[in-house]
Structures are given as C-alpha cells and as structure tokens.
Enzyme design. Structure first.
Site, PDB file in Angstrom:
ATOM      1  CG  MET A 193      -2.241  -0.769   0.845  1.00  0.00           C
ATOM      2  SD  MET A 193      -3.420  -0.741   2.182  1.00  0.00           S
ATOM      3  CE  MET A 193      -2.733  -2.008   3.243  1.00  0.00           C
ATOM      4  CB  THR A 194       0.260   4.587  -1.461  1.00  0.00           C
ATOM      5  OG1 THR A 194      -0.326   3.966  -2.600  1.00  0.00           O
ATOM      6  CG2 THR A 194       1.122   5.769  -1.897  1.00  0.00           C
ATOM      7  CB  ALA A 195       4.335   4.540   2.578  1.00  0.00           C
TER       8      ALA A 195
END
Lengths: 238, 238, 238, 238, 238, 238, 238
Positions: A37-39
């Site tokens: 997931m995007t960070a």
C-alpha cells in the site's frame, strides 16, 4: 520492470549477477514493495510529514499500522512485506537507543538510515537468504534539520524532498512534482501529503483508512495523528 | 563484453572457471560498474582531482554523493552498486583510523587500496557470495606523493594518471588521452577533470549535478567542493 | 490462490522472490492453513471467544485439542500443521513466563504476538528451512482491554474484531460480517462464535467435536470449556 | 587443451573428478594463467633471473608490477589473476618472516614454495571455492644455491633451469631449449631472459614495458631493476 | 496416498511446501511406516495393551523386538525404520530418567510423547535431513490413568482408545471399530489386541512370531510377555 | 573401467552410491592414478625396493621426485596427483615423528598406512570434498620384517609381494608374476624392480629418468639412490 | 533389488524418501555389501564361528583380512567397503575398551552392536554424507551366552543363528537352512561354517584363501585360526 524471459537461472539467487550486471532478486524484491500500500512523505523547511494508506481487506480487521516511531525525533513509514519491515524497525529502535546511551544524544537520522541499509546490503550479497522485501521512508529532525530519506531493498538510500512508494506511488509523485516548492512549510506540506495520498488511493480516502505522522523542528517530536486529529485535517483539505 | 551464449552453467557461480579460464561472475559485476554514473580522476604533479556525476532520477530527490572522504589525506569516488560501495568505504575508514592509531601516521594510499582489494578478492573465490559490483577511484597524497588508483570488482588495482569508470567512461578517457600530459598541475587537472565529466554526461552538466574533490601535496587535505565553489570553477571552464 | 504454472523454480525455496515480488513458499504454507480444521474468534467489548472444530478421523481417536492456554490471561487457537503449532506455542509460553519473571506483570498480548511473528519471519527469509505451516488466533486481555489477533505463516499479524481461519473460514466470516456489531458483549459473542463454527463445519457440530474458550475483562482468566459446559451452551443456541 | 564438449557437469565443481580422472576446474584455472602476460625465469650457476611483460592497456595507466620481493633472498613473478596472486604473495611474505623469526635464518626456497602449494592444493579438493588462477616463478638463493621453481594452480611445483608461463610462454621456451646451457652465468642468463621476453612479447618490448629482477649467489639479494638499469641492459642486447 | 505425478521438485526436500500446502517428504515417510510390520494398542479402563508382529524373514534369524520399555511405567511399539526408531527410543529413555532425577517422579506420558514429537518436527522443517520414518504407539500409566498415544513422522500425536499402524493396520482397525467399547477391561483388551493382530498378520500368527506387553493401573509396571506367557494367552483366544 | 554412460548423476558426488553400490568418484580418482607415471615395489625376504619413473616433460625441467622418505625406516612412492600426494606425505611424517615421541620407537609400517587410509576414507564419505587422486606404495622395515603396502584412493590397503601402479603398471606386473619368487633377496629384487620399470617405461629408461630407493633388514635405513649409484646398478642390469 | 528406472532424483541423496517410503541410497549401499566377498557365521550352543573368503586378485597380493578381533570376547567379520569397515571397527574397539575402563567388565555384545548401528543410522538421515557400505557379523560371548549379530548399512541389526553376507551368501544360507539345528555344538558348527563357505566360493576354497575365527563359552577368547590350524580343520571336512 523485468524482462519477459530472463535467461533461466540468473534470477534464482542473490549471489548471481546477470550478464548485464543486474541482481534480479533485488529487482524482484522491489516488486514486493510496489505491491504494497502507498506510503509517502513530504519534507518542509520546518519539518517532515509521513502519510500512509492502511485500508483493511475486511471490515472486521483493523488496518495495520504502517507508520512507526523509532525514537522521539524520528519515525518511519514502509511499503512491502510487513514481517520484513518489523525486523528492521526493531533493529532501528535498538540502534537509536544504543546511540543515546553511548553518546548521550539522539542518533543522527542519516547514520540511523545507513545502519539499516548495511543490514539490507548483506542480504543482497550472501547466499542462503533473500533480500528484504520492504522500502522505508524515514522522517526525522536532527541538528542538521529535517530529513526525509528513502531506503530500498538493495541497501541504497536517497535523500528526498517529497517521495512516495508502493502501489499508488506514481500518482502521488506526479502531484508532488507539480506542487512541491522549496519554501514549503509544515502545514502546507501536511495538506500536500494528504492530497498525494488521496490521488494514490483512488477510493476509500477517509481518516479511518490512513495514517499520518509529522515532526517539526520546533518540538522535534515525531507525532502520529489520531483518527480524530486526522478528521480535523480532512476538513482543511476541502 | 560477454559472449552471446556462454555454455550454460559456467557463469552461475563465482566458484567456477569457464573452459577459457574466465570468471564470468566477475565480468558481470563489471557490467554493474559500467551501468553506474561516471566517476573520474586526474593526477597532477602536485595533487589529484576526483569528479563524479550525481544526477538524480527525480527533481524531488537529492543526488546521491559518490565521493567520500576516507581520511584527511585520501578520498574515493565510485561507480556501481551504492550499497556495495558503502560497505567497503566503511571498511576503508576503519583501516585508515586503525593505521593512524597503531603507527601514528596516515595510512599509505597503496596499502589502503590493497586491503580493500583483499576483501574484494575473497568475494571472487569463495562460494555463497557474489563479487562486489563496484569500482573505486582512490585519490590521496602520502610520502610518495599523489596517487590515483582504480580498483575493480575482481580485486585488481591499477595505478593511473587519469582514469574514468562508469557509463560515460570511454568519452572521458578519449579526452584524457588527447590532453593529459605528465607535467599537468592541479589547477589544469581540475579543469581537465571537469571537461572530461562534461563529455561523459552528455547533458545536465551543472554544478548541482556533479561532485568534485581534490587533494594537493601542499595541504594534504582531501577537500570536497561545495556547489558554490563548483559554480566558480564552472566559470573558469568557459 | 496460486497460478496454474508458476515459472519453474520461483516456488522451490524460501530464499527466492518471484518476478512479481511474491514468495511462493509462504503462499503455499497458507494452503496448509486452509486445509486445516476451522478455528475462529470473536472479540466483544468485554472479552474474547475462541472456537475450533476438533473432529477426529476415527471414533477410536480422541480429537486433538487446537485451543491452548499460553498464560492465565491469553490463549491461542490454530489451523494448520499440528507439529509446527506446538513448537511456536511452547515458545509463546516461554516468552509469557519470562515476561512475568522479569517485569512482574502479564505479557501484553501484542508484544507476545510480535515475538511469535519474529520467529515466523526468520523462517521466510533464510535458506535451509521452510515457513511454519500454521496460523494462530491469539485471544487475551491486558491493560488495553481484550485482543483478538491473527498471525499468518509470513510473520504478519492482524488485529481483528472477528476472524476465522482454516477450511471453513469463509462461511464463518460471511456470518460475522452480517451479524457482528461493535457493541457485542461476551455472551452474545460466544453464541455468534458457535453459530459461525456451525456454518463452517457443515455436519458433526456437537459439543464433543468442538472446543471453545473465552476470556473476559472481569476475571481476566482464559478458560477452556468442558464438554459439559459446551452442552449447556448448545442449548442456548437453539 | 580441454575437450570440445566435456560431459555436462564434470567441469562444474572442484570436488568432481571426470571419468578420466581429470579435474577440469584445475585445468580451466591453467587457462587463466595462459591468458596472463608472459613471465619467465632463467637459472644460472651463480644466480637466477626473472623477467615479465608489464604492458598497460592504456597510456594513462601505469603497468602493474608482476615481480614481487618476498624476502631479501627470494622473489616471485606470476602470470594469471592479479588478485589471486596478491593473496598468495602476502602469505609467502608471512611464511618467510615467520621462518626468520623462529629459526633465525632465511627460509629455504623449496620449503617456501611447498607452503604456497599446500594452500593451492586445498583449493582443488574442497567445495565452495575455486582454484587459484595463478602460476608463480619463484627465484631465490639459499644454502643449496640458486633455485627457479614454478608452481601451478593445482599445487604442483617443478624445479626448472629455464621456464616461461603466460600468453607468450611457448616462444620463450623454444628459445630457451635452443640456447640454454648448464654452465650459463648470471650475466648471460640475464640477456637470455630478455631475449626470451622479446620473443614472447611480439611488440612493445621496451624498458618501460617490462620488469626484470635477479639474485646472485654473491650478494644473495633479490634486486628489481629500475627502468634506467633496464635501459642499460637493453643496450647490451643489441 | 500420493498423486501419480507430483510436479517435479515439490517432493524432493523437506524444506519445500507443494502448491497445495503439502509436505511430500513427510507423506513419503508415512509410507515407510505403512511398509512396516503391524503394531497395535488397545486402551482399557484399567490399563493398556501393545502387540506387534515380529516375524522373521528367515528361520535362522530371530525376530527383531518391536516393543521396548522406556521406563517402568511406560513402553512403546513401533512400525517403520528400525534404526530411526532406536534413536528416538534412546532419547525417550533419557527424557524419562532425567525427569525422574529432576522431579522425583515418573514422567507424565503425554509430556514424554511431546518431547519425542518435538524432535520429529525439527526433522520436517530444516534442510539437510529427512523426517524420521517411524511411527510409535506409546502405552503407559501416570496420575491421569492409562494412555495410548500414537506419534507420526510429522511430529503430530493422537490420543487413542485403540489404534494400529503398519502394513496390516486397516484390518485391525476394522475389528477395533466393531468390538471396542469404552468399558473394556485389561483382560478383554488383551484378547482384542491379539485378535486384531491375528487379523492383520494373515498367517504365521503364533506366540513365537508376536510380541505383547501391557501395563495396568494397579501395578503400574510395563511388562513384556515371554513366549510361554503368550502361549497361555493364545489358549484363551480359542 | 567405467561404463560408457553411467546414469546421469550417480557419478557427480562422493556422497552418492550408484544403484550397483559403486562409488564412481572413487573409481574416477583411480583413473588419475592410472594416468600417473609408473611406480613399483618389490619385497624381498631381507628388504624392500621402490622404483619410479620421473621423466620430465621438458629438458629444462628437473624431473619431480616421486619417492619420499617418511622416517628412517620407511619411505613411499606414489602415482597420481602430486599436490594430493604431498598433503598425505606431510601427514605421514607427522604421524611417524609423533609415534617416536610418544612411544620411543619407530612407527609400525601397517599402523602408519592405516592412519593415511583413514584420512583417505573420510574423503570418500563426506560431501564438499573429492577423494585423494593418489595411490601409494609404502616400503619399510619394522619388528615384523619388511613390508610393501599399497593404498588406493578409496582408503583400502593391500599387503603386497611385488606391485606396480600408474600408467605402465600392467607391464611391470606381468614381469613380476613371471619372475617373482618367495625366496628373493634384496639384490635380486632390486634388479627385478629395475627390469619391471624398464618394461613399463617403453623408452627413456636411463638413470636420470628414474628414482630408486630401498631398505633392508640389516641397516633398517630407507635409502634413496643417487644418479651415480643408479648408473652402477644399470651396469648390472645388462 | 532396485527398480529398473526409479523416478529420477529419489535415489540421489540420503535425505530423500521415495514416494514408496524407501531410502534408495541405503539400498544401494546394500549392493556394495552384496558385491563383497562372502562372510558367514554360525552360532552353536557353546560358541560362535565366523568364516570369510579372502581370496586375492593377484598372486603377488596377500589376501586382505576380513575378520578382526574387537576385544578378547568379541570379533567381527565384514562384507563390503574395506575403508568403511575399518572406520567402524576402530570405533568398536574404542567402545569396548572404554566400557572395560568405566564398568570394569567386558562390553555386552548387543550394546556394542547398538553403538555401531547408531553411527550407521546417522549416516542415513543427514545430508552431506553417504551410508556406510558395509555389513558386519559380530560374534562374541558375554554373560547371556554366545551371540551372532548382523548389522546392515541402514543401522538395523538382526540376532542370528546362522548367517551369511556378501556375494555368495545365498548358497551358504541354503545349506544352513537345511543343516542347522538348535543343538549344534561348536565343533559341528565350525565344520558347517566351512562347508557353507565352500558352497559360496565355488572354487579356490583352500586354507590360504579363507579366514576362520571362533569363540566358545569355556575360554571366552575370540581366536583367529592360523593357516596351519585351518589346514587341520580341512582334513576333518573330507
């Protein structure tokens, strides 16, 4: 990112260079990061912001935290394999505490990052292991000011102004390139980080589904926002 | 550089010679060096200059430094894998400090290089590891005067007058062969190094996108230039 | 869950990433979990319930217990390989006792889970071993209240409200999604857990063929129900 | 030197004999020696001469020295992998110093050679390593008089009157067979060595491109010639 | 029991899960058990009986004993590889003696079984070994009463009322399912065990070709019957 | 000696028996012995003789000695890999000296041979190594009289009256079978050994190209003959 | 004994079970035993006899002894690999001496056999080695009377009345089945052993080509017969 059919064998072990001088296993570990997931992170003149997506696969599962405090002056967000991340985060905390104990001062951010990258490098050169399938965004403040540093599975690190990793990274980066400026202050950076995450997530962008943390040069305290605080920030977004 | 189809297997491990007596894995590690950004050095009668390209892939990422100080009298530039380089540079610093401690004098440049090459050699002869995918240009001054020494992934080193490694190496070497002369002084060598780097980089040759360091026999201090100092040098180039 | 024909080799060792950044051996270990008998848990505001299927293959074999007490305030249910589970449960008991001894208080549930996951992670990154083919549901109460946490073979853990693992997990989860609510109390949660297990088991749902344990915030005692107690609960089900 | 198509597998590891009782990896390591630059030696009744080609690939690179002093009474020339040679030469120096320390006298040449060959043998019998890709010509004087001894990658050594190794070895050997005689004195041997090297090198035979060292029974000092001294010798050649 | 053509490779090492989450090497070890001579046990309310086939391949070879006493209160029968069994039985005896020494009381049966299974589990998860090709039936009496516990090559154990392993297991189990009842007493259980063994052996069922041992809750002594005693029992069979 | 096409794989490692119970790697090591120069021995009632071929490949290389003294009462000749032989001969000398030191008497010949064979056996049973590619003929005199014992690469030894190994062994053995008799004295045995070697060598049978050593029961001194002494013996041959 | 074409791979390592639960490498090691020269034993009521074939391949080689004394009350005959046998016999002697030292009495025969089999078992379960290619017949007398015990490469042992191993085993066994009886005395057993060996050897059955040893319950001394004593026994045979 990798050729359709690498000559059989060059990508089966970390101890083998391909004829082009590439380490396929390290590149494949990057793919694990890209599936995460995007960070993202944005560095301001007076602080740094980290923000991550923490959507859960099921309504009965609480989203897993992807921002962790390392020491009072530094924290980290990650994309990739949860288990791999935890191992390195535990190690980072030990380095930070040990530095305080020995030198009586907070560990410089870049030194901390270097140590973590040293561990990562070992796992790219010796047989019988695989690289760590995780990338980090370290955010912290030390004597030299605010830092936003990305590490990758190969043991390289990059000092960044604004950066995103994981599945939605490209969309956030596109926004950052357009809107980031060198005089950005922490409040503006916070909103930019949130807008970047919104772009990256496509849907489900709610205070419950994200995490945000920041540190500024005044308090030098890495602070993870509560859902309530995030809700307030969301109001500013509109 | 490598044959189209090496007989399957000879290039899969560092512990295997090919029927021609070649170590393919060492040759493939050279390819990692060739894919790296250009690094070069020019030795003058009274000093040595190192210069490297440090262009970043993104405007939001600060270019990664590729010139590192080892001790006050010696520094290093590299091309190849960042993580591999860092491991060996850390080791070089330990050798240098340890030599000062034990013998009360700066470590001779060639001895330092030899120690780093000893480590590199081990990684070309024993199973379960891969060679270091990095080449160095060591620049320093000791009792014997200025030194410019290149190391390669196989553990060999070459004493050089002028040398370039990485993606643009050939263009810089062509210039050096034409213009280098044995009486070159440090100021001229500095401009030659910059011109070599300009050739190698094709575009983006600006003070922000490069690093330069030098050491002369008078101060015996390895000095990395700031962007401002580089800007001044650039003026002399025209 | 896994592609029909993964490129030969990427799934043969835990030290190899596939080109898509996947660790097939960890995914295959999940399959061992999916083949296991159903285990489930429901967290209430004032406690947690665990329930498992323990049907035996033969009338002359007593069903194997799949719920184990770790310490007075925490227990665990599992699905997957019995032998693998036992190794980690023994370890968990040691961590719990050791924490009591050193700090004079019960081990926090999440810390306990983290330690078990650290062991699991090691078995996904180093050669010469295979991952643990077992998933756990930890249920316990500590200062922060009740916890229901799932671990998987890769060393990841998830904090859950209600969760099921093993062969019949999906049926139980479907029920939980429909009927779980955040104000659920332990008695209601107990019945929900039993109903979930009934869904999952298809037939043979009798007090003799299941196990149930629960812990509430009042007694803070992890209690495994006897067959007689289960029989009484079954009456409430109707 | 090796068959066109050895049955697959017999040449992939040092721990495997071929059905004919051959160790292909040792034979392949010989090929690395044959690809090296020529090194040769001539033993006289009153001394020994070593001479090597040290042409550089580039005018900006100083040729790499291939003659090394081990102790005051013994030196060595090599052909093959530079890094491998250095490891063994370092070891030879340690043996020589240690012998002086323990026994208060210079190490006998054959004993020194035997120790180096012992190391080489180990690398031909144990897995996880490759043989050393280097051959040596040891030249020295001890109580028994002058010695010229060749070692090969398999750990065998040969006592020689005149010998050449590396790419041009055959041409030099042809000359030696024709012109060597058992009463040769050191001065004549020196010229024979130079003439042998000239044959072997084809072109570029200049004082700058070669190295020469000798030791005689009078001084018992292994002496490497300077370029100036070589220039004087060249005059005698004509 | 195993598919006709498992995808090549998944069944070659204990460190590899198959895509279905199976450990083929453990399943193959079960086959070694199935090829072994029949061993069985029957638990009564007041004791446990073990009986095994010990027919010899030749009249000149004395049948090998397959029932062993571990401690005075516990014994074991096995099916599978003789050598593997002996290693674990020796270990079991050490655990039993060590428990007596440390705690001053006989080792609880289940604890003893658990320790043996821990060893077995290790041999199913770590490379460089194979699983133990042996299954055990432990029979003993401790404070909790009589126990009959089966262990398998994977490190799992099952508490049983009546159980059979080895080549003729199914026939004996069929009899047990029909005739076993929960109130069975030791004398009746003994005859049931003998009849089960008779079913399993097809021919050669004589006092000389079998072994029988039992333990009751009154004496708590594990007793292996002599051929004479067996002969008397056989009379009761008719 | 080995089948045209052994089923692939059975001959690739020392840790694998072939389906016929053969160790191909040990048999291949024998081939290395067969490729070696001939070595032979003849035992007389009052002593033992060893003789070997030591022809050199080049007139400028001195033939390599293949007879070595182990202790004053025992020596050895070998055929096969020079480097492998040296390792074991060094070890034999250590055993001999150590025995003298501990027991105050010369080591019995068979005990010495046994120790060397123990080392050889280890290299035929454990992975990661290859067998020693060398056979020995030990000749010595101890309390039990004269001994001639052959060892092979597999760790077996044979007590012999007359024996030959290496490329020309069969021709020498044919002569020995015809002419050896049990009352042979050392002088006759010496001439028989020389004649055997002459048969084996085909051409080049000169005092310079061979070595000969003998030990008798009177002096009990293992004596290697000088070229001059050999020349005198040759006169007796005619 | 082994299938024509075992599925490739199952027979390549000792750490792999075949799908039928067989250990092919152990079975192949048996083949090495079957290729060995015949060894046999006969147990009488008052002693045990061992006899072996020790024919030599050449008239100039003395036959190798295949009967060894372990301690005064026990000896051993073997068939299979000579080198492997010696390693285990040395170990057996150490066990025997050590038992005498610690307990002040001769080691019980079965305990001695068990220890040797424990070593053999380890070599069937752990990677990087091969099984021992040797079978033993232990003959001895202890408090329980005379013993004849066979061990196989897998670590199993059998208590026997009469037994033969090696190439001619079947013929000897056929004779033993016909003629052995339980009241046999040592003198008759000795002749039966000789007649069995005669059957097995086909030709060359002479006192020089065999070995025989025996131990009786009166002297309890394991005695190997001299050729002269054998000659006398042969007279009784006719």
């Amino acid at each position: 990112m990798f050729p359709a059919a690498p000559m059989a064998g060059y990508d089966r072990a970390i101890t083998i260079f391909s004829p082009e001088g590439r380490l396929y296993q390290v590149e494949y570990a990057f793919e694990a990061v890209k599936r995460g997931m995007t960070a993202l992170g944005v560095k301001a003149v007076d602080g740094v912001v980290l923000a991550v997506e923490k959507r859960s696969a099921s309504p009965l599962v609480e989203g897993t935290e992807k921002i962790k405090k390392i020491d009072s002056h530094v924290g980290v967000a990650f994309a990739g394999l949860f288990g791999d991340a935890r191992v390195l985060i535990d190690q980072a905390r030990i380095y930070a505490q040990s530095h305080r104990l020995v030198y009586g001062e907070p560990i410089p951010i870049e030194l901390l990052v270097k140590r973590i990258c040293d561990i990562k490098q070992v796992y790219t050169q010796h047989g019988g292991v695989r690289p760590f399938g995780v990338a980090f965004l370290f955010a912290g403040v030390d004597r030299k000011g605010p830092h936003l540093i990305q590490t990758d599975p190969g043991g390289t690190y990059l000092r960044c102004k604004a950066r995103a990793i994981g599945a939605g990274a490209q969309k956030a980066l596109d926004l950052f390139v357009k809107e980031y400026h060198d005089d950005i202050k922490i409040e503006e950076a916070t909103l930019l980080a949130l807008r970047g995450l919104k772009e990256a997530m496509e849907d489900g962008f709610t205070p419950e589904n994200i995490e945000l943390a920041r540190i500024d040069v005044y308090t030098k305290e890495f602070k993870i926002f509560s859902t309530e605080e995030l809700a307030k920030l969301f109001e500013k977004l509109r």
